[in-house]
Scaffold this motif. Structure first.
Motif, PDB file in Angstrom:
ATOM      1  N   VAL A  29     -27.466 -17.159 -48.782  1.00  0.00           N
ATOM      2  CA  VAL A  29     -27.251 -15.901 -48.935  1.00  0.00           C
ATOM      3  C   VAL A  29     -28.414 -15.134 -49.859  1.00  0.00           C
ATOM      4  CG1 VAL A  29     -25.918 -14.148 -50.338  1.00  0.00           C
ATOM      5  CG2 VAL A  29     -24.772 -16.074 -49.112  1.00  0.00           C
ATOM      6  N   LYS A  30     -29.072 -14.121 -49.517  1.00  0.00           N
ATOM      7  CA  LYS A  30     -30.206 -13.507 -50.208  1.00  0.00           C
ATOM      8  C   LYS A  30     -29.528 -12.395 -51.346  1.00  0.00           C
ATOM      9  CE  LYS A  30     -34.568 -11.204 -49.180  1.00  0.00           C
ATOM     10  NZ  LYS A  30     -35.500 -10.666 -48.189  1.00  0.00           N
ATOM     11  N   VAL A  31     -30.146 -12.860 -52.267  1.00  0.00           N
ATOM     12  CA  VAL A  31     -29.654 -11.755 -53.495  1.00  0.00           C
ATOM     13  C   VAL A  31     -30.743 -10.955 -53.864  1.00  0.00           C
ATOM     14  CG1 VAL A  31     -28.534 -11.481 -55.774  1.00  0.00           C
ATOM     15  CG2 VAL A  31     -27.646 -13.238 -54.178  1.00  0.00           C
ATOM     16  N   GLU A  32     -30.825  -9.616 -53.878  1.00  0.00           N
ATOM     17  CA  GLU A  32     -31.958  -8.910 -54.403  1.00  0.00           C
ATOM     18  C   GLU A  32     -31.716  -8.237 -55.622  1.00  0.00           C
ATOM     19  OE1 GLU A  32     -33.439  -5.618 -51.909  1.00  0.00           O
ATOM     20  OE2 GLU A  32     -34.498  -7.036 -50.864  1.00  0.00           O
ATOM     21  N   ARG A  33     -32.708  -8.165 -56.475  1.00  0.00           N
ATOM     22  CA  ARG A  33     -32.488  -7.424 -57.793  1.00  0.00           C
ATOM     23  C   ARG A  33     -33.622  -6.692 -58.243  1.00  0.00           C
ATOM     24  NH1 ARG A  33     -34.831 -10.392 -62.546  1.00  0.00           N
ATOM     25  NH2 ARG A  33     -35.823 -12.344 -61.476  1.00  0.00           N
ATOM     26  N   ARG A  34     -33.558  -5.552 -59.033  1.00  0.00           N
ATOM     27  CA  ARG A  34     -34.787  -4.773 -59.175  1.00  0.00           C
ATOM     28  C   ARG A  34     -35.056  -4.681 -60.696  1.00  0.00           C
ATOM     29  NH1 ARG A  34     -34.624  -0.100 -55.212  1.00  0.00           N
ATOM     30  NH2 ARG A  34     -33.046  -0.707 -53.777  1.00  0.00           N
ATOM     31  N   VAL A  35     -36.390  -5.225 -60.853  1.00  0.00           N
ATOM     32  CA  VAL A  35     -36.882  -5.161 -62.243  1.00  0.00           C
ATOM     33  C   VAL A  35     -37.837  -4.382 -62.497  1.00  0.00           C
ATOM     34  CG1 VAL A  35     -35.848  -7.680 -62.656  1.00  0.00           C
ATOM     35  CG2 VAL A  35     -38.455  -7.273 -61.595  1.00  0.00           C
ATOM     36  N   LEU A  36     -38.256  -3.956 -63.704  1.00  0.00           N
ATOM     37  CA  LEU A  36     -39.373  -3.392 -64.091  1.00  0.00           C
ATOM     38  C   LEU A  36     -40.548  -4.088 -64.302  1.00  0.00           C
ATOM     39  CD1 LEU A  36     -39.981  -0.043 -64.770  1.00  0.00           C
ATOM     40  CD2 LEU A  36     -39.427  -0.768 -67.167  1.00  0.00           C
ATOM     41  N   HIS A  37     -41.615  -3.753 -63.727  1.00  0.00           N
ATOM     42  CA  HIS A  37     -42.700  -4.709 -64.014  1.00  0.00           C
ATOM     43  C   HIS A  37     -43.240  -4.350 -65.229  1.00  0.00           C
ATOM     44  CE1 HIS A  37     -47.017  -5.901 -63.303  1.00  0.00           C
ATOM     45  NE2 HIS A  37     -46.399  -6.653 -62.440  1.00  0.00           N
ATOM     46  N   LYS A  68     -45.056  -0.798 -64.942  1.00  0.00           N
ATOM     47  CA  LYS A  68     -44.196   0.209 -65.309  1.00  0.00           C
ATOM     48  C   LYS A  68     -43.341   0.566 -64.048  1.00  0.00           C
ATOM     49  CE  LYS A  68     -44.718  -0.225 -69.818  1.00  0.00           C
ATOM     50  NZ  LYS A  68     -44.317  -1.734 -70.100  1.00  0.00           N
ATOM     51  N   LYS A  69     -43.419  -0.228 -62.797  1.00  0.00           N
ATOM     52  CA  LYS A  69     -42.989   0.323 -61.621  1.00  0.00           C
ATOM     53  C   LYS A  69     -41.747  -0.554 -61.234  1.00  0.00           C
ATOM     54  CE  LYS A  69     -44.337   0.792 -56.629  1.00  0.00           C
ATOM     55  NZ  LYS A  69     -45.423   0.718 -55.727  1.00  0.00           N
ATOM     56  N   VAL A  70     -40.696   0.028 -60.421  1.00  0.00           N
ATOM     57  CA  VAL A  70     -39.500  -0.662 -60.372  1.00  0.00           C
ATOM     58  C   VAL A  70     -39.837  -1.702 -58.978  1.00  0.00           C
ATOM     59  CG1 VAL A  70     -37.077  -0.839 -59.430  1.00  0.00           C
ATOM     60  CG2 VAL A  70     -37.793   0.698 -61.103  1.00  0.00           C
ATOM     61  N   VAL A  71     -39.776  -3.056 -58.950  1.00  0.00           N
ATOM     62  CA  VAL A  71     -40.023  -3.852 -57.884  1.00  0.00           C
ATOM     63  C   VAL A  71     -38.726  -4.593 -57.540  1.00  0.00           C
ATOM     64  CG1 VAL A  71     -42.659  -4.066 -58.355  1.00  0.00           C
ATOM     65  CG2 VAL A  71     -41.078  -5.727 -59.415  1.00  0.00           C
ATOM     66  N   ARG A  72     -38.833  -5.223 -56.317  1.00  0.00           N
ATOM     67  CA  ARG A  72     -37.592  -5.711 -55.788  1.00  0.00           C
ATOM     68  C   ARG A  72     -38.102  -7.449 -56.029  1.00  0.00           C
ATOM     69  NH1 ARG A  72     -36.115  -3.532 -50.154  1.00  0.00           N
ATOM     70  NH2 ARG A  72     -38.114  -4.277 -49.871  1.00  0.00           N
ATOM     71  N   ARG A  73     -37.112  -8.121 -56.487  1.00  0.00           N
ATOM     72  CA  ARG A  73     -37.155  -9.464 -56.536  1.00  0.00           C
ATOM     73  C   ARG A  73     -36.081 -10.017 -55.801  1.00  0.00           C
ATOM     74  NH1 ARG A  73     -42.153 -10.949 -58.492  1.00  0.00           N
ATOM     75  NH2 ARG A  73     -42.581  -9.494 -60.199  1.00  0.00           N
ATOM     76  N   SER A  74     -36.120 -11.281 -54.767  1.00  0.00           N
ATOM     77  CA  SER A  74     -34.898 -11.862 -54.162  1.00  0.00           C
ATOM     78  C   SER A  74     -34.909 -13.212 -54.415  1.00  0.00           C
ATOM     79  CB  SER A  74     -35.208 -11.308 -52.477  1.00  0.00           C
ATOM     80  OG  SER A  74     -36.419 -11.641 -52.169  1.00  0.00           O
ATOM     81  N   LYS A  75     -33.833 -13.879 -54.284  1.00  0.00           N
ATOM     82  CA  LYS A  75     -33.860 -15.198 -54.473  1.00  0.00           C
ATOM     83  C   LYS A  75     -32.717 -15.680 -53.246  1.00  0.00           C
ATOM     84  CE  LYS A  75     -32.819 -18.893 -57.442  1.00  0.00           C
ATOM     85  NZ  LYS A  75     -32.712 -19.374 -58.874  1.00  0.00           N
ATOM     86  N   LYS A  76     -32.789 -16.809 -52.613  1.00  0.00           N
ATOM     87  CA  LYS A  76     -31.597 -17.309 -51.866  1.00  0.00           C
ATOM     88  C   LYS A  76     -30.891 -18.402 -52.363  1.00  0.00           C
ATOM     89  CE  LYS A  76     -34.586 -16.701 -47.764  1.00  0.00           C
ATOM     90  NZ  LYS A  76     -35.293 -17.503 -46.513  1.00  0.00           N
TER      91      LYS A  76
END
Length: 87
Positions: A21-29, A33-41
Protein backbone atom coordinates in the motif's frame (compact mmCIF):
# COMPACT_ATOMS: atom_id res chain seq x y z
CA UNK A 1 -2.02 3.59 23.02
CA UNK A 2 -4.36 3.50 19.99
CA UNK A 3 -3.22 1.85 16.79
CA UNK A 4 -2.39 4.10 13.85
CA UNK A 5 -4.67 3.98 10.82
CA UNK A 6 -3.44 5.12 7.40
CA UNK A 7 -5.16 5.38 4.02
CA UNK A 8 -3.47 4.52 0.74
CA UNK A 9 -3.66 2.86 -2.65
CA UNK A 10 -2.78 -0.79 -3.32
CA UNK A 11 0.17 -0.84 -5.75
CA UNK A 12 0.95 -4.58 -5.71
CA UNK A 13 -0.96 -7.78 -4.86
CA UNK A 14 1.44 -10.37 -6.28
CA UNK A 15 2.36 -12.08 -3.00
CA UNK A 16 0.03 -14.44 -1.13
CA UNK A 17 -1.95 -12.78 1.69
CA UNK A 18 0.01 -9.54 1.28
CA UNK A 19 -0.63 -6.22 -0.46
CA UNK A 20 1.73 -3.28 -0.85
CA UNK A 21 0.00 0.00 0.00
CA UNK A 22 1.39 3.41 -1.02
CA UNK A 23 0.52 6.10 1.52
CA UNK A 24 0.96 9.74 0.51
CA UNK A 25 1.27 12.67 2.89
CA UNK A 26 1.77 16.38 2.34
CA UNK A 27 4.45 18.29 4.21
CA UNK A 28 5.62 21.89 4.15
CA UNK A 29 9.18 22.17 2.83
CA UNK A 30 11.26 23.96 5.48
CA UNK A 31 13.22 26.17 3.06
CA UNK A 32 10.94 26.59 0.05
CA UNK A 33 7.76 26.97 2.13
CA UNK A 34 5.95 24.89 -0.48
CA UNK A 35 3.72 21.89 0.11
CA UNK A 36 5.40 18.75 -1.26
CA UNK A 37 4.11 15.18 -1.44
CA UNK A 38 5.96 12.41 0.38
CA UNK A 39 5.05 8.76 -0.08
CA UNK A 40 5.96 5.49 1.57
CA UNK A 41 5.07 1.88 0.81
CA UNK A 42 3.81 -0.46 3.52
CA UNK A 43 3.39 -4.22 3.31
CA UNK A 44 -0.01 -5.10 4.77
CA UNK A 45 -1.64 -8.43 5.62
CA UNK A 46 -4.66 -9.35 3.46
CA UNK A 47 -5.95 -12.70 4.74
CA UNK A 48 -8.49 -13.34 1.95
CA UNK A 49 -6.55 -11.87 -1.03
CA UNK A 50 -9.58 -9.73 -1.87
CA UNK A 51 -7.87 -6.36 -2.53
CA UNK A 52 -6.46 -5.66 -5.99
CA UNK A 53 -4.19 -3.02 -7.54
CA UNK A 54 -5.85 0.40 -7.52
CA UNK A 55 -8.11 -0.18 -4.51
CA UNK A 56 -8.07 2.55 -1.85
CA UNK A 57 -7.79 0.87 1.56
CA UNK A 58 -7.31 1.67 5.24
CA UNK A 59 -4.46 -0.11 7.02
CA UNK A 60 -3.87 -0.47 10.75
CA UNK A 61 -0.68 -1.31 12.58
CA UNK A 62 -0.54 -4.75 14.21
CA UNK A 63 1.92 -7.20 15.67
CA UNK A 64 4.79 -8.26 13.38
CA UNK A 65 3.54 -10.99 11.04
CA UNK A 66 6.79 -11.28 9.09
CA UNK A 67 9.99 -9.32 8.52
CA UNK A 68 8.22 -6.58 6.55
CA UNK A 69 4.54 -7.00 7.49
CA UNK A 70 3.50 -5.02 10.56
CA UNK A 71 0.26 -3.64 9.09
CA UNK A 72 -3.10 -5.22 8.27
CA UNK A 73 -5.85 -4.14 5.89
CA UNK A 74 -9.02 -3.19 7.76
CA UNK A 75 -11.20 -2.31 4.78
CA UNK A 76 -11.73 -0.58 1.47
CA UNK A 77 -12.63 3.07 1.11
CA UNK A 78 -15.29 4.34 -1.31
CA UNK A 79 -15.15 7.40 -3.53
CA UNK A 80 -16.80 9.50 -0.80
CA UNK A 81 -14.07 8.60 1.71
CA UNK A 82 -16.30 6.35 3.80
CA UNK A 83 -15.65 2.63 4.38
CA UNK A 84 -17.20 0.23 1.89
CA UNK A 85 -19.64 -2.31 3.39
CA UNK A 86 -18.86 -5.84 2.23
CA UNK A 87 -21.98 -7.90 1.45
Amino acid sequence: MPKRVLQGVVVSDKTDKTVVVKVERRVLHPVLKKVVRRSKKYHAHDETNQYKVGDVVNIQECRPISKLKTWEVIGAVGADGKPVVQA
